[in-house]
Structures are given as structure tokens and as C-alpha cells.
Design a protein around this motif. Structure first.
Motif, PDB file in Angstrom:
ATOM      1  N   CYS A 126       6.535   0.891  -4.529  1.00 26.49           N
ATOM      2  CA  CYS A 126       5.204   0.274  -4.566  1.00 26.49           C
ATOM      3  C   CYS A 126       4.453   0.854  -5.747  1.00 26.49           C
ATOM      4  N   SER A 134       0.829  -1.215   0.000  1.00 27.53           N
ATOM      5  CA  SER A 134       0.000   0.000   0.000  1.00 27.53           C
ATOM      6  C   SER A 134       0.861   1.261   0.000  1.00 27.53           C
ATOM      7  N   SER A 135       2.169   1.102   0.315  1.00 26.39           N
ATOM      8  CA  SER A 135       3.092   2.233   0.297  1.00 26.39           C
ATOM      9  C   SER A 135       4.496   1.705   0.072  1.00 26.39           C
ATOM     10  N   ASN A 172       1.357   1.807  -7.812  1.00 26.14           N
ATOM     11  CA  ASN A 172      -0.066   2.050  -7.515  1.00 26.14           C
ATOM     12  C   ASN A 172      -0.983   1.309  -8.476  1.00 26.14           C
ATOM     13  N   LYS A 232      -0.680  -2.327  -7.156  1.00 22.85           N
ATOM     14  CA  LYS A 232      -0.606  -2.467  -5.699  1.00 22.85           C
ATOM     15  C   LYS A 232       0.320  -3.612  -5.296  1.00 22.85           C
TER      16      LYS A 232
END
Length: 424
Positions: free
Chosen positions: A148, A126-127, A150, A153
Motif C-alpha cells: 500500500c 490504508s494498510s 502511502n 493511498k
């Protein structure tokens, strides 16, 4: 002193000692004794000589195995036709006694070294903090860059891109045509102890026979050519099941030979065994099902190194040679007979235990079997100042002269049966 030594040597070389025996007339003990002896005799003849062949010496073989596969496979994936020959679906290609025949695969084409997203479920994020740069995940495909992505994910990795997606296994198997592949086995064995060499290409198996035969346990048990579908069936599995995820099958070549007869009767026997799982299992949730490995073909395209990755599902064949040759030998024969004769002593031990400890007249039998003597010196001999043995010699001579040769031995003939009464 010299005479004593001479007498001792004379007694040692020219005298023979024999054990004392008591003949007991008792039906129950006699029957027990004969039954035990009969059982021992049945064991020696039936088990030692007939079943275990204790009259023969044994030897195991030095063996070599050579294999060759034949057959052509065909696939048509999204209109792309391809023919698979032996060089494509057999690993390794050297004809060893252990090899793999590919029956299903997942192909990832055009991979090149670079950065790309990890596969979904391998390392979600998620990050950027979830993707530690420079670290590896055991089930991942490469080294994490610390980014990461996006869009997916998932963590970005340095790997062969695009990464392989092996979640969905093709069903039905891509190479179901493997059911009709054939396997040729050439096996040679040598029994060094007996100087005998044999091959599974036995008498009457020539090129004309091999060109048309196919193994069948009933009709062609000596044919060295096997159809893969038949091998899988004889091992207890279904070809469709084992071809999808792979597996392992053992082919046992058994050389059990009796070399007391003509050597032409020394022939191989083939058996087949599934070496993984249970053919009756239907639980799809069990772990590590089947057999697979990865194989890559590298090439250059516009001076850039690329590869085609294959995840191969296949049947691993292990050819196992078992051997045992037997031939008559006087040494094991005499050893078996000697050990059998020794076992006959069990009957004596058992019957002695019954006589001395279980029967009502055990004290009587004990007196018959054992002779008790006093270890101390007799008073008469002490008063005369002579040795005990000399004293008894004088006493016996005196009785003979006087005609009183009545024996005081409790085991004399007059006392040797239960019905007679010893007279004083």
C-alpha cells in the motif's frame, strides 16, 4: 360373385356423385352470404395478389460489401500538432462491412512494464492488508504486489506504467473533423433463383459521376458516397453527441426488386438507423453509454519495450443488406387462387349456422337440408324374406303400374317451398 364385382367396378368408374343443394330464398341470409363472399374476394385480390403479390415466387440475394473511407483529421494538443489519416482512425483497415471510425480518444504515451500505484478510486488502501499480493481487481490495471503506497493511498500493481487515467473524456471531441469524412460503399448482389446480378453502381453511375457526387435522399439517392455528418443526422442523432462517447449506426441497403419489369429498375435504397440508445435521451446517468475500445502501439526504446495506449471512442458502422426479388410463377399463382376458392366455403358454413340454429324457422330448414332414413330392416321385407333394396324396387314398380306414383319424399317438388302445403 363375379357379377357383383363387375357391378361395383362399373359403379366406381362410370358413376358420378354430386352433393345435394337446397335453394333458400331469405333476404337476410342472402345478404350475409354475399357480404362474406365480397369480403373474401377483396382479401384475395387486395391482400393476396396486389399487396403480398401472391402470383410471384421470391428469392433472397447472395451479397458482398466493400467499403472505403476518405478524409484527414487534425489535432493540436498543448502545441503538439498531428494529422490523422485513414490508417490511423479506421478499425479494422480491411474495408469490411462492419468498422469503426475514431472520433475521440484518450492517449497514454510511454507505458512500460513495471510497478506503479493504482489509479485513485480503483483500489484505495490504508494498510498493506488491504492489498492482497498476487490478486487482481476486475476494474484494476494489473496484479497487486501487496504494498500500500502511502503517497497515493492506493495499492501498488504490476502493470503497464503509468496506468491509464480515463476518468475525464475530452469534450469537445478530439476529432470533430470526422464530420466531413466520406464513406464509399460498393455492394454487389446475386439472386440465384432468377440468375440476376446487380451492383449499387447502377446504370449512369460512372467515374465522372462518383468523383463529384455526394449522397442526398432527394437529389442523389443512388450516389454511393456518404458524408459521415449526413449519415449521423439521417439516423436521428447529433454528431457532437455521438462523436464524444461513440455509438453505432446501421446502414441498410435494401434491394426490393420486381423482376417482371426491366432489370434496370432493380436499384438499392439506403436507410440509416441509430443502433444504440435513444436520440431523445438526455439522462446522463444511464449506464454504458456509447462505444469504445482500447488499442495499443508497441515499440522499442533503448532496447526496452514500450507502448502508446489509445482508448478509442468512435462510431461503429454496420452495413446491412436486405434483399427480396419477385417474379411471376404459375405455381404460387395457382396455389393462391386455390386457397382463395377454399376460403369461399366460409360463407356457406356461416349461412348454414344461421339457417339451422338462429332463424325462427330453423326446424323447417333442417328438414329441407337433411334427409333422414331408418337403418333397421322393414317388416314387409322381413316377411317376404328378401333384401330391403329389392323390396323397394318391387314397391316402386307396383306403384307405377297402378298409377299411384305419388312420391312420399318429404323433399319433393310439392314440399320445396314454404308457401305450398304437402298433400298426403
Amino acid at each position: 360373385m363375379m357379377s357383383q364385382i363387375s357391378n361395383a367396378l362399373s359403379d366406381f368408374f362410370f358413376e358420378y356423385e354430386t352433393p345435394r343443394q337446397v335453394l333458400v330464398r331469405n333476404r337476410r341470409v342472402g345478404v350475409v352470404c354475399r357480404l362474406i363472399q365480397l369480403g373474401v374476394l377483396a382479401y384475395i385480390i387486395g391482400w393476396v395478389f396486389i399487396y403480398e403479390k401472391g402470383y410471384q415466387s421470391t428469392d433472397t440475394a447472395v451479397s458482398s460489401v466493400f467499403t472505403k473511407m476518405k478524409g484527414v483529421g487534425y489535432t493540436n494538443i498543448e502545441g503538439r500538432e498531428r494529422v490523422w489519416d485513414v490508417a490511423d482512425y479506421v478499425f479494422p483497415p480491411q474495408g469490411d462491412s462492419s468498422f469503426v471510425v475514431m472520433t475521440n480518444y484518450i492517449i497514454t504515451e510511454g507505458q512500460k512494464m513495471g510497478k506503479c500505484p493504482e489509479l485513485q478510486g480503483k483500489h484505495n488502501c490504508s494498510s498493506h492488508a488491504d492489498c492482497e499480493g498476487g490478486s487482481f481487481k476486475r476494474t484494476g490495471h494489473g496484479q497487486m504486489t501487496g504494498v500500500c503506497l502511502n503517497a497515493t493511498k492506493t495499492c501498488e500493481v504490476l502493470a503497464w506504467c503509468p496506468v491509464e487515467d480515463d476518468v475525464k473524456i475530452p469534450d469537445p471531441p478530439m476529432l470533430m473533423s470526422a464530420v466531413n469524412y466520406t464513406l464509399f460503399i460498393k455492394n454487389s448482389v446475386t439472386f440465384p433463383l432468377f440468375g440476376v446480378s446487380r451492383s449499387n453502381l447502377v446504370e449512369n453511375i460512372d467515374n465522372a459521376y462518383i468523383s463529384k457526387c455526394l449522397y442526398d435522399p432527394t437529389d442523389a439517392p443512388l450516389c454511393p458516397i456518404f458524408r459521415l455528418g449526413d449519415i449521423v443526422k439521417l439516423s436521428g442523432f447529433k454528431f457532437e453527441t455521438i462523436a464524444r462517447v461513440g455509438g453505432a449506426i446501421g446502414i441498410v441497403v435494401d434491394w426490393t426488386c420486381n423482376l417482371d419489369v426491366d432489370v434496370k429498375h432493380c436499384i438499392p435504397k439506403y436507410t440509416f438507423h441509430g443502433l444504440y440508445g435513444n436520440a431523445a435521451e438526455t439522462d446522463q446517468a444511464r449506464a454504458s453509454v456509447g462505444y469504445n475500445f482500447r488499442y495499443a502501439k508497441h515499440y522499442l526504446e533503448d532496447k526496452e519495450q514500450k507502448r502508446t495506449l489509445l482508448k478509442v471512442f468512435g462510431i461503429r458502422f454496420d452495413i446491412i443488406v436486405q434483399s427480396l426479388a419477385r417474379k411471376f410463377d404459375i405455381i404460387p399463382t395457382l396455389t393462391a387462387i386455390g386457397s382463395g376458392v377454399g376460403i369461399f366455403g366460409v360463407a356457406t358454413v356461416v349461412c348454414d349456422l344461421v339457417l339451422l340454429y338462429l332463424l325462427p324457422k330453423r326446424e323447417f330448414y333442417k328438414n329441407m337440408k337433411f334427409k333422414y332414413t331408418d337403418s333397421h330392416v322393414q317388416p314387409d321385407s322381413e316377411s317376404l324374406g328378401i333384401e330391403t333394396s329389392t323390396y323397394y324396387t318391387f314397391e316402386a314398380n307396383a306403384r307405377q303400374v297402378q298409377g299411384t306414383g305419388q312420391s312420399n319424399d318429404p323433399d319433393s317438388e310439392a314440399c320445396s317451398t314454404e308457401t305450398e302445403v304437402c298433400k298426403k
